[in-house]
Design a protein around this motif. Structure first.
Motif, PDB file in Angstrom:
ATOM      1  N   GLU A 120      11.145  93.214  43.202  1.00 40.89           N
ATOM      2  CA  GLU A 120      10.134  92.168  43.386  1.00 40.89           C
ATOM      3  C   GLU A 120       8.797  92.674  42.877  1.00 40.89           C
ATOM      4  OE1 GLU A 120       9.881  91.783  47.699  1.00 40.89           O
ATOM      5  OE2 GLU A 120      11.219  90.058  47.575  1.00 40.89           O
ATOM      6  N   TYR A 121       7.889  91.746  42.683  1.00 42.86           N
ATOM      7  CA  TYR A 121       6.510  92.099  42.357  1.00 42.86           C
ATOM      8  C   TYR A 121       5.576  91.063  42.966  1.00 42.86           C
ATOM      9  CZ  TYR A 121       6.667  88.604  38.581  1.00 42.86           C
ATOM     10  OH  TYR A 121       6.785  87.454  37.858  1.00 42.86           O
ATOM     11  N   GLU A 122       4.337  91.434  43.129  1.00 42.78           N
ATOM     12  CA  GLU A 122       3.318  90.551  43.686  1.00 42.78           C
ATOM     13  C   GLU A 122       2.797  89.657  42.569  1.00 42.78           C
ATOM     14  OE1 GLU A 122       0.970  90.141  47.428  1.00 42.78           O
ATOM     15  OE2 GLU A 122       2.788  91.204  46.903  1.00 42.78           O
ATOM     16  N   ALA A 123       2.798  88.332  42.806  1.00 41.71           N
ATOM     17  CA  ALA A 123       2.393  87.414  41.748  1.00 41.71           C
ATOM     18  C   ALA A 123       1.632  86.222  42.313  1.00 41.71           C
ATOM     19  CB  ALA A 123       3.616  86.918  40.988  1.00 41.71           C
ATOM     20  N   ARG A 183      -0.557  80.421  45.525  1.00 39.55           N
ATOM     21  CA  ARG A 183      -0.027  81.419  46.473  1.00 39.55           C
ATOM     22  C   ARG A 183      -0.066  82.805  45.837  1.00 39.55           C
ATOM     23  NH1 ARG A 183       0.550  78.065  50.881  1.00 39.55           N
ATOM     24  NH2 ARG A 183       1.423  76.106  50.142  1.00 39.55           N
ATOM     25  N   VAL A 184      -0.177  83.797  46.669  1.00 47.32           N
ATOM     26  CA  VAL A 184      -0.053  85.189  46.227  1.00 47.32           C
ATOM     27  C   VAL A 184       0.994  85.827  47.119  1.00 47.32           C
ATOM     28  CG1 VAL A 184      -1.187  87.423  45.944  1.00 47.32           C
ATOM     29  CG2 VAL A 184      -2.466  85.312  45.498  1.00 47.32           C
ATOM     30  N   GLY A 185       2.023  86.377  46.509  1.00 47.68           N
ATOM     31  CA  GLY A 185       3.079  86.995  47.292  1.00 47.68           C
ATOM     32  C   GLY A 185       4.197  87.498  46.416  1.00 47.68           C
ATOM     33  N   PRO A 186       5.219  88.041  47.050  1.00 47.11           N
ATOM     34  CA  PRO A 186       6.323  88.624  46.279  1.00 47.11           C
ATOM     35  C   PRO A 186       7.215  87.557  45.643  1.00 47.11           C
ATOM     36  CG  PRO A 186       6.775  88.759  48.626  1.00 47.11           C
ATOM     37  CD  PRO A 186       5.386  88.205  48.490  1.00 47.11           C
TER      38      PRO A 186
END
Length: 126
Positions: free
Chosen positions: A25-28, A52-55
C-alpha cells in the motif's frame, strides 16, 4: 533499510532501491466512488469534503510503466474538477477503460488516486 520510502529519503543508490521490496500500500490523495453524489443539490462544492488522504493498494506495474516516489505534487484544475465530480465523475471513464482488459483492469476501483503532475525519484523500471 527498513522500507523503500526510507531508502529514497536516505539517498540510496539504484542498487539499494532495487533491493527494497515494493510496499503493498501507499499513502495517496484520492476520491471515493461512494462520494460521487455528495454535492448533488449543494451550492458550496468544497472539495475539502471529497478529497481523502489515506492508504490505497499499490498496483502491479505494467511493462511500460515506472514507479516514482513522489516528492512534490500540486493541485490543478484536473484535481479540482475531479474532486467536484464535474463535469462528470471520473469513475465511469475508469470503468470503461478497465474493460480493455490486461493491466487496464487495475483502473476499476472504488477509489481514484488524484494527480496529473508530480516530481520524484524513479525507484522501479519495468
Amino acid at each position: 533499510m527498513d522500507s523503500l520510502a526510507e531508502a529514497v529519503l536516505a539517498d540510496a543508490t539504484p542498487e539499494q532501491l532495487a533491493a527494497e521490496p515494493v510496499p503493498a500500500e501507499y499513502e495517496a490523495v484520492h476520491l471515493r466512488s461512494s462520494d460521487v453524489d455528495m454535492f448533488d443539490g449543494v451550492a458550496d462544492k468544497d472539495v475539502r469534503r471529497s478529497i481523502r488522504v489515506g492508504p490505497v493498494a499499490m498496483p502491479e506495474l505494467a511493462p511500460d510503466e515506472v514507479l516514482v516516489a513522489v516528492m512534490a505534487s500540486s493541485i490543478n484544475y484536473n484535481t479540482v474538477w475531479s474532486a467536484m465530480f464535474e463535469p462528470l465523475p471520473t469513475f465511469a471513464f475508469l470503468r470503461r477503460f478497465a474493460r480493455q482488459g490486461g493491466f487496464a483492469t487495475r483502473h476499476d476501483q472504488d477509489y481514484h488516486v488524484l494527480g496529473s503532475d508530480g516530481a520524484g525519484v524513479v525507484v522501479r523500471v519495468c
